[in-house]
Design an enzyme around this catalytic site. Structure first.
Site, PDB file in Angstrom:
ATOM      1  CB  SER A 121      94.504  77.491  16.735  1.00  0.00           C
ATOM      2  OG  SER A 121      93.753  76.313  16.831  1.00  0.00           O
TER       3      SER A 121
ATOM      4  CG  ASP B  42      86.978  79.339  19.055  1.00  0.00           C
ATOM      5  OD1 ASP B  42      86.783  78.315  18.386  1.00  0.00           O
ATOM      6  OD2 ASP B  42      88.117  79.789  19.284  1.00  0.00           O
TER       7      ASP B  42
ATOM      8  CG  HIS C 186      89.347  78.676  15.886  1.00  0.00           C
ATOM      9  ND1 HIS C 186      89.614  78.530  17.232  1.00  0.00           N
ATOM     10  CD2 HIS C 186      90.380  78.063  15.232  1.00  0.00           C
ATOM     11  CE1 HIS C 186      90.742  77.855  17.393  1.00  0.00           C
ATOM     12  NE2 HIS C 186      91.222  77.565  16.203  1.00  0.00           N
TER      13      HIS C 186
END
Length: 292
Positions: A104, A239, A268
């Site tokens: 991320s 996600d 995610h």
């Protein structure tokens, strides 16, 4: 008969650097792999990989400044500052070259490390990475708005989390909501927002890369400068934070030979939802021929 020996977890260490005191884990031997978490995360976001990969690699997992048990002092929380902090830690540990794995926001830090310190990075693995497109979950866009600093502590309070947790528990029992390993980790990480220092650091970090329209920092133009570095993209099929479409959109701009691994059913945090699959894919990636 051999007595059962209880599994021991690595003990986090701390290091005083020029800008911050950081907490990190240094586990295993072999090629060095640096694990960088995302927003609100900690080095514990990588617990399965620390345990599962240290037999073959030297794993360095770090709490970025403003996260976990690292310093949360006022300062620069930009991608470049975080990349420099990781570089400073590696230099202090006498480590010259690494493969960087970023999840991320940590993917943005990983790409910034490759851009700023190319001699140090010989491979990069981006996991549900930021910085590859504008779209991002509306909850993160809301964090950039004025007043979010007052709303977040209310949402992160014990009472609010207990209420929402109860609702999610009911939905889970009714099979209307699936509570994966990544969801549980994100839920624990969000509790840190009740701490004022952690919250200030989070807002500074988030607002450096996100506004009300979405992600404001794009690495797309930098991808051409990555040359022939080994690269891997890993994404969860479901996600809901950063769309899988971002991986496919930049695939042709990545170094030749870059693969995209889509983890079915994962969200995610594909490395937490399916750790054994992630570790197997990563081992294959690391066993491939060096191209740089």
């Amino acid at each position: 008969m051999i007595d059962d020996v209880p599994e021991t977890k690595p003990v986090p260490l701390t290091r005083e650097l020029a800008s911050h005191r950081v907490r990190y884990i240094d586990q295993g031997q072999g090629p060095v792999v640096v694990l960088i978490h995302g927003l609100m995360g900690t080095l514990h976001d990588w617990d399965p990989q620390i345990a599962g990969l240290a037999d073959r690699f030297r794993i360095i997992a770090v709490d970025l400044p403003g996260h976990g048990e690292s310093d949360k002092i006022p300062g620069d929380y930009s991608l470049s500052a975080h990349a420099a902090t990781v570089r400073d830690l590696l230099t202090a540990l006498d480590i010259d070259t690494v493969t960087v794995v970023g999840h991320s926001y940590g993917g943005g830090v990983a790409m910034q490390m490759l851009y700023l310190f190319p001699q140090m990075v010989d491979g990069i693995c981006l996991v549900a990475s930021g910085g590859l497109g504008q779209d991002v979950n509306p909850v993160l866009r809301a964090a950039s708005l004025p007043g979010s600093g007052m709303a977040i502590p209310l949402a992160a309070s014990t009472a609010s989390r207990a209420l929402l947790g109860g609702v999610l528990g009911v939905l889970t029992r009714l099979r209307l909501f699936r509570w994966g390993a990544g969801d549980r980790r994100a839920w624990r990480n969000f509790a840190s927002m009740a701490d004022p220092a952690a919250r200030r650091a989070f807002l500074s970090t988030a607002r450096s890369v996100i506004d009300f329209r979405g992600q404001t920092v794009s690495a797309t133009r930098l991808l051409a400068s990555f040359g022939d570095v080994r690269a891997l993209l890993v994404w969860g099929e479901r996600d809901a934070i950063i769309p899988l479409a971002h991986a496919h959109a930049v695939r042709d701009h990545m170094p030749e030979g870059t693969a995209i691994e889509v983890v079915p059913g994962a969200g995610h945090f594909p490395h937490l939802d399916e750790p054994e699959r992630f570790d197997a894919v990563f081992r294959t990636f690391m066993a491939g021929p060096a191209t740089c």
